[in-house]
Design a protein around this motif. Structure first.
Motif, PDB file in Angstrom:
ATOM      1  N   THR A  93       0.942  -0.827   0.326  1.00  0.00           N
ATOM      2  CA  THR A  93       0.000   0.014   0.169  1.00  0.00           C
ATOM      3  C   THR A  93       0.662   1.358   0.407  1.00  0.00           C
ATOM      4  O   THR A  93       1.926   1.466   1.194  1.00  0.00           O
ATOM      5  N   GLY A  94       1.125   1.931  -1.058  1.00  0.00           N
ATOM      6  CA  GLY A  94       1.433   3.356  -0.783  1.00  0.00           C
ATOM      7  C   GLY A  94       0.296   4.542  -1.192  1.00  0.00           C
ATOM      8  O   GLY A  94      -0.136   4.854  -2.746  1.00  0.00           O
ATOM      9  N   VAL A  95      -0.029   5.208  -0.029  1.00  0.00           N
ATOM     10  CA  VAL A  95      -1.329   6.279  -0.441  1.00  0.00           C
ATOM     11  C   VAL A  95      -0.193   7.592   0.662  1.00  0.00           C
ATOM     12  O   VAL A  95      -0.770   8.298   1.048  1.00  0.00           O
ATOM     13  N   SER A  96       1.112   7.580   1.149  1.00  0.00           N
ATOM     14  CA  SER A  96       1.508   8.232   1.956  1.00  0.00           C
ATOM     15  C   SER A  96       1.932   9.268   1.444  1.00  0.00           C
ATOM     16  O   SER A  96       2.094   9.766  -0.215  1.00  0.00           O
ATOM     17  N   ARG A  97       1.061  10.597   2.089  1.00  0.00           N
ATOM     18  CA  ARG A  97       0.964  11.809   1.621  1.00  0.00           C
ATOM     19  C   ARG A  97       0.378  12.498   0.532  1.00  0.00           C
ATOM     20  O   ARG A  97       0.887  13.016  -0.357  1.00  0.00           O
ATOM     21  N   LYS A  98      -0.211  10.926  -0.315  1.00  0.00           N
ATOM     22  CA  LYS A  98      -1.126  11.426  -2.386  1.00  0.00           C
ATOM     23  C   LYS A  98      -2.450  12.563  -1.727  1.00  0.00           C
ATOM     24  O   LYS A  98      -2.716  12.718  -0.091  1.00  0.00           O
ATOM     25  N   LYS A  99      -2.596  12.626  -2.986  1.00  0.00           N
ATOM     26  CA  LYS A  99      -3.531  13.625  -3.440  1.00  0.00           C
ATOM     27  C   LYS A  99      -4.592  13.065  -2.363  1.00  0.00           C
ATOM     28  O   LYS A  99      -5.470  13.589  -2.039  1.00  0.00           O
ATOM     29  N   MET A 100      -5.072  11.862  -2.421  1.00  0.00           N
ATOM     30  CA  MET A 100      -6.969  11.662  -2.135  1.00  0.00           C
ATOM     31  C   MET A 100      -6.230  11.849  -0.023  1.00  0.00           C
ATOM     32  O   MET A 100      -7.917  11.943   0.158  1.00  0.00           O
ATOM     33  N   ILE A 101      -5.520  12.442   0.011  1.00  0.00           N
ATOM     34  CA  ILE A 101      -5.530  12.389   1.696  1.00  0.00           C
ATOM     35  C   ILE A 101      -5.214  13.827   1.505  1.00  0.00           C
ATOM     36  O   ILE A 101      -6.090  14.751   2.143  1.00  0.00           O
TER      37      ILE A 101
END
Length: 286
Positions: free
Chosen positions: A226-234
């Motif tokens: 899983t790679g959500v780190s500091r991304k736009k979806m957040i």
């Protein structure tokens, strides 16, 4: 079939003789050897800076270091394969000498760059294109016999934003994994990790739809990154900047762990490692 259920999910990887045990989720620290990656504090183009960041990440609990020399953010400048290789190899060599026990991943969609990196000391290939941007990637991975991170993306970094259109994003990504993994398996690739590709040809709502159903990917019996780190979806949803998105990242990483994530790819290792420790304790003390 029983072999395709979560109960038989692959939990070990062989990274060029370095075993990786995924019975407890692992943290992958991001080191960008670029001047233009979307999160400024992840940019470490100088060898000494990359070594310092690696030292900190390993001390904080990173099991894998992911090195990238080609920014995949929308609008990023294109670089040649030679320039990408020139950015990567000195750092890989330096890291392998300074931290011989560290597991190094190389973030590239180019087979020639991947092969040069593995020969220089890298152990894992992390391909954002899932072999779509270089027809030689799958055969190269098979020949090198290293773990391969198979990510879902449409188009390329310059076109992906315009291709974020789906009737059912989960089904499309699932079917993509089935088709691409069948090719890899036929070629004899033994260790494959699945990455849904949060933010790559996906709007925030697509990312949350995938996260909600991420546990269903475990049917494929393969580890999940899983790679959500500091991304736009957040940061778009919270109306903040990437610099302020650590808390949101930790929340979604915790959700991902509850949904079966085996590897968290992050800019901030310590909070991710703490999330893993707490979630693991929760699982074992029911």
């Amino acid at each position: 079939m029983a072999k395709d259920t979560v109960f038989n999910k692959k939990t070990t990887l062989n990274a060029k003789g370095k075993p990786i045990d995924l019975s407890t989720p692992k943290v992958m620290g991001i080191i960008n050897l670029t001047p233009d990656s979307f999160y400024a504090l992840s940019r470490q183009p100088a060898i000494n800076d990359a070594l310092k960041q690696a030292e900190n990440m390993l001390a904080e609990g990173a099991a894998i270091l992911d090195l990238g020399a080609y920014s995949s953010r929308p609008g990023a400048q294109d670089v040649s394969a030679q320039e990408e290789t020139d950015r990567l190899l000195p750092v890989i060599t330096a890291l392998a000498n300074r931290f011989p026990d560290a597991v190094l991943s190389v973030d590239t969609f180019r087979a020639s760059v991947a092969e040069a990196a593995v020969k220089a000391g890298a152990h894992i290939i992390n391909d954002i294109s899932g072999g779509q941007l270089d027809e030689d990637m799958f055969t190269t991975v098979a020949r090198l016999q290293v773990p391969y991170i198979l990510m879902h993306m449409k188009g390329n970094p310059k076109t992906m934003s315009s291709l974020a259109v789906y009737d059912d994003v989960f089904t499309e990504v699932f079917d993509y994994f089935v088709e691409r993994y069948a090719r890899l398996k036929k070629l004899g690739v033994k260790d494959v990790i699945l990455d849904p590709g949060f933010g790559f040809a996906k709007k925030p709502e697509h990312g949350y739809a995938l996260l909600n159903r991420m546990d269903e990917f475990t049917q494929l019996g393969l580890p999940i990154l899983t790679g959500v780190s500091r991304k736009k979806m957040i940061y778009n949803l919270l109306d903040i900047k990437p610099d302020d998105a650590l808390n949101g990242t930790t929340v979604l990483n915790t959700v991902a762990l509850g949904k079966g994530a085996d590897i968290l790819r992050v800019h901030d290792v310590k909070p991710a490692a703490e999330a893993v420790k707490l979630m693991n304790f929760l699982r074992t003390n029911r």
